[in-house]
Design an enzyme around this catalytic site. Structure first.
Site, PDB file in Angstrom:
ATOM      1  N   LYS A  37       0.895  -1.248   0.060  1.00 36.05           N
ATOM      2  CA  LYS A  37      -0.140  -0.106  -0.034  1.00 36.05           C
ATOM      3  C   LYS A  37       0.914   1.332   0.103  1.00 36.05           C
ATOM      4  O   LYS A  37       1.915   1.292   0.604  1.00 36.05           O
ATOM      5  CB  LYS A  37      -0.771   0.055   1.240  1.00 36.05           C
TER       6      LYS A  37
HETATM    7  O1  G3P Z   1      -7.484   1.231   5.736  1.00 32.08           O
HETATM    8  C1  G3P Z   1      -7.938   2.338   5.038  1.00 32.08           C
HETATM    9  C2  G3P Z   1      -9.123   3.042   5.572  1.00 32.08           C
HETATM   10  O2  G3P Z   1     -10.239   2.219   5.368  1.00 32.08           O
HETATM   11  C3  G3P Z   1      -9.195   3.512   6.881  1.00 32.08           C
HETATM   12  O3  G3P Z   1     -10.232   4.534   7.015  1.00 32.08           O
HETATM   13  O4  G3P Z   1     -11.263   6.353   7.881  1.00 32.08           O
HETATM   14  O5  G3P Z   1     -11.760   4.332   8.720  1.00 32.08           O
HETATM   15  O6  G3P Z   1      -9.579   5.405   9.189  1.00 32.08           O
HETATM   16  P1  G3P Z   1     -10.894   5.234   8.183  1.00 32.08           P
END
Ligand code: G3P
Length: 231
Positions: free
Chosen positions: A84
């Site tokens: 990633k």
């Molecule tokens: O893993 C990436 C993403 O899904 C994280 O999103 O906004 O829940 O931290 P968030």
């Protein structure tokens, strides 16, 4: 649409992988940092075994040379690791180099169709667009993800991955828009299970069936027969 789990928790993957619905997983530095006393390398390896599909591990450096070095190191953890890489000019260059070395890349922190076009041209296998974080700043994630899917077109090589999923409807919207993948936190995957009619329906079937005890006898007999027959 394939479902990935978005977590750094091996325990959560163990629990939900048992449902048989996961095709992969994504981690990120924040999710892995949440896991006290867990070795990130061991966690990523174990998650690879549990989901038996692509598992994203993220580089943390901000220059091409170190991103590529970290990418090779992460890819060395397991053949199922996808590296990633955060979006940006350094990230694009690192992506091009990793891909040319045969290492698949999931470009993360993509928030516009313009960024997605650059990401696809750099050779990334996945374009991760964060729906929740867009909604957090009052930008309609549905229109952004829809624009990315349209801009990359139906014959795209890069898969559109909906991330930062905050509730079940984000997953449904991503599927309806034509995303190839949604990566979903365990909490939201559990919310996707729930429906009052499913629960009440199971209760009614169970109550009606148990109201005829002789039927229970019959089924137990049938199971014994078929189990004996299969031995
Ligand atoms: O893993 C990436 C993403 O899904 C994280 O999103 O906004 O829940 O931290 P968030």
């Amino acid at each position: 649409m394939k479902l990935f789990i978005d977590t750094g928790s091996v325990a959560e993957v163990e629990e939900i992988a048992a449902w048989g619905v996961l095709s992969g997983a994504t981690t990120n530095p924040s999710l892995l940092a949440k896991e006290q006393d867990a070795d990130p390398g061991e966690s990523i390896r174990r998650i690879c075994e549990l989901v038996d599909g692509p598992v994203s591990g993220e580089v943390v450096s901000d220059n091409v040379r170190d991103m590529v070095a970290e990418g090779h190191a992460l890819a060395g953890l397991d053949d199922r690791v996808v590296v990633k890489v955060p979006f940006g000019s350094e990230g694009l260059a690192a992506t091009r180099e990793l891909v040319s070395n045969g290492i698949p890349v999931n470009m993360t922190l993509v928030f516009s169709a313009a960024q997605a076009l650059l990401t696809a041209e750099a050779g990334a296998s996945y374009v991760s667009c964060f729906m929740g974080r867009l909604d957090d700043i009052s930008i309609d994630s549905e229109s952004v993800v829809g624009e990315i899917v349209d801009a990359l077109g139906p014959d795209r090589d890069a898969q559109v991955l909906a991330a930062s999923i905050r509730h079940p409807m984000h997953a449904v919207i991503a599927a309806k828009l034509g995303c190839e993948v949604a990566t979903i936190p365990g909490k939201v995957l559990k919310q996707m299970l729930g429906h009052p009619l499913t629960e009440s329906g199971i209760t009614r079937f169970t109550d009606d069936w148990t109201s005829r005890p002789e039927f229970g006898e019959w089924l137990r007999g049938l199971v014994e027969q078929s189990t004996a027959a299969s031995r």
